[in-house]
Design a protein around this motif. Structure first.
Motif, short mmCIF file in Angstrom:
data_model
loop_
_atom_site.label_atom_id
_atom_site.label_comp_id
_atom_site.label_asym_id
_atom_site.label_seq_id
_atom_site.Cartn_x
_atom_site.Cartn_y
_atom_site.Cartn_z
N GLU A 118 24.73 3.27 58.45
CA GLU A 118 25.08 3.51 59.83
C GLU A 118 24.09 4.51 60.44
O GLU A 118 23.74 5.50 59.81
N PRO A 119 23.65 4.26 61.68
CA PRO A 119 22.71 5.21 62.30
C PRO A 119 23.40 6.52 62.62
O PRO A 119 24.62 6.58 62.78
N ASP A 120 22.63 7.59 62.71
CA ASP A 120 23.20 8.90 63.04
C ASP A 120 23.60 8.99 64.50
O ASP A 120 24.58 9.64 64.84
N TRP A 121 22.84 8.32 65.38
CA TRP A 121 23.08 8.39 66.82
C TRP A 121 22.99 6.99 67.40
O TRP A 121 22.18 6.18 66.98
N ILE A 122 23.81 6.73 68.41
CA ILE A 122 23.84 5.42 69.07
C ILE A 122 23.69 5.65 70.57
O ILE A 122 24.31 6.56 71.14
N VAL A 123 22.88 4.80 71.20
CA VAL A 123 22.75 4.82 72.65
C VAL A 123 23.43 3.57 73.19
O VAL A 123 23.06 2.45 72.81
N GLU A 124 24.42 3.77 74.04
CA GLU A 124 25.10 2.65 74.67
C GLU A 124 24.29 2.26 75.90
O GLU A 124 23.87 3.13 76.68
N LEU A 125 24.05 0.97 76.06
CA LEU A 125 23.19 0.48 77.12
C LEU A 125 24.00 -0.13 78.26
O LEU A 125 25.06 -0.71 78.04
N GLY A 126 23.46 0.00 79.46
CA GLY A 126 24.11 -0.56 80.64
C GLY A 126 23.78 -2.03 80.81
O GLY A 126 23.12 -2.65 79.99
N ILE A 127 24.27 -2.56 81.91
CA ILE A 127 24.04 -3.96 82.24
C ILE A 127 22.93 -4.01 83.27
O ILE A 127 22.80 -3.14 84.10
N GLY A 128 22.15 -5.06 83.25
CA GLY A 128 21.18 -5.26 84.30
C GLY A 128 19.75 -5.16 83.82
O GLY A 128 19.46 -5.14 82.63
N ASN A 129 18.89 -5.07 84.80
CA ASN A 129 17.46 -5.06 84.57
C ASN A 129 17.04 -3.84 83.77
O ASN A 129 17.23 -2.70 84.19
N GLY A 130 16.49 -4.04 82.62
CA GLY A 130 16.02 -2.94 81.77
C GLY A 130 17.09 -2.31 80.90
O GLY A 130 16.77 -1.52 80.04
N ARG A 131 18.35 -2.62 81.15
CA ARG A 131 19.48 -2.09 80.38
C ARG A 131 19.33 -0.59 80.13
O ARG A 131 19.07 -0.15 79.02
N PRO A 132 19.51 0.22 81.17
CA PRO A 132 19.32 1.66 81.02
C PRO A 132 20.40 2.27 80.13
O PRO A 132 21.52 1.78 80.05
N PRO A 133 20.07 3.37 79.45
CA PRO A 133 21.07 4.04 78.62
C PRO A 133 22.14 4.68 79.50
O PRO A 133 21.82 5.28 80.53
N ILE A 134 23.42 4.54 79.11
CA ILE A 134 24.49 5.12 79.91
C ILE A 134 25.30 6.17 79.16
O ILE A 134 25.94 7.01 79.77
N GLU A 135 25.27 6.12 77.82
CA GLU A 135 26.06 7.08 77.06
C GLU A 135 25.49 7.23 75.64
O GLU A 135 25.02 6.26 75.07
N VAL A 136 25.58 8.43 75.10
CA VAL A 136 25.12 8.71 73.74
C VAL A 136 26.35 8.93 72.86
O VAL A 136 27.30 9.60 73.27
N HIS A 137 26.32 8.35 71.66
CA HIS A 137 27.43 8.46 70.71
C HIS A 137 26.90 8.90 69.34
O HIS A 137 25.74 8.68 69.01
N VAL A 138 27.79 9.46 68.55
CA VAL A 138 27.50 9.71 67.13
C VAL A 138 27.64 8.37 66.43
O VAL A 138 28.49 7.55 66.80
N GLY A 139 26.81 8.10 65.44
CA GLY A 139 26.90 6.84 64.71
C GLY A 139 28.30 6.60 64.16
O GLY A 139 28.92 7.51 63.63
N GLY A 140 28.81 5.39 64.35
CA GLY A 140 30.14 5.06 63.87
C GLY A 140 31.25 5.38 64.85
O GLY A 140 32.43 5.22 64.52
N CYS A 141 30.93 5.83 66.05
CA CYS A 141 31.97 6.15 67.04
C CYS A 141 32.72 4.88 67.43
O CYS A 141 32.11 3.86 67.75
N TYR A 142 34.04 4.96 67.40
CA TYR A 142 34.85 3.79 67.73
C TYR A 142 34.81 3.46 69.22
O TYR A 142 35.15 2.36 69.63
#
Length: 112
Positions: A36-60
């Motif tokens: 499992e990665p240490d950190w996860i970047v949640e991506l948005g919808i749309g052109n380029g899929r910008p990052p919208i939120e940062v999570h700890v790896g394994g976050c439910y």
């Protein structure tokens, strides 16, 4: 009567063998699962899929559109204004506490 019992014993033996095989496959799958990665970047919808939120790896609470991120990128994203997950609190684990308050005290109703 013997035939009937032999038939049921065969069914029971077959079921036991199937369950043992299934259990062995699950154990092998868990051993071969990527780390499992240490950190996860949640991506948005749309052109380029910008990052919208940062999570700890394994976050439910992490969404389906995500990608792993190295520690430096997670820190950079959080300090640039990308939201930190309120469930797993990656900003606390990365020791980026109250950075917004440090750089813009007027947003929180305090004077400098």
């Amino acid at each position: 009567m013997r035939v009937w019992h032999a038939m049921w014993l065969q069914r029971i033996d077959t079921k036991i063998a199937d369950l043992q095989k299934q259990e062995a496959e699950q154990e092998q799958g868990q051993k071969n699962r990527p780390q499992e990665p240490d950190w996860i970047v949640e991506l948005g919808i749309g052109n380029g899929r910008p990052p919208i939120e940062v999570h700890v790896g394994g976050c439910y609470a992490a969404g389906k559109r995500r990608r792993p991120a190295p520690r430096d990128e997670a820190r950079r994203l959080l300090t640039s204004g990308v939201r930190a997950c309120t469930h797993c609190k990656p900003d606390a684990q990365l020791r980026i506490l109250d950075t917004l308050r440090l750089y813009s005290p007027f947003l929180h109703g305090t004077s400098p």
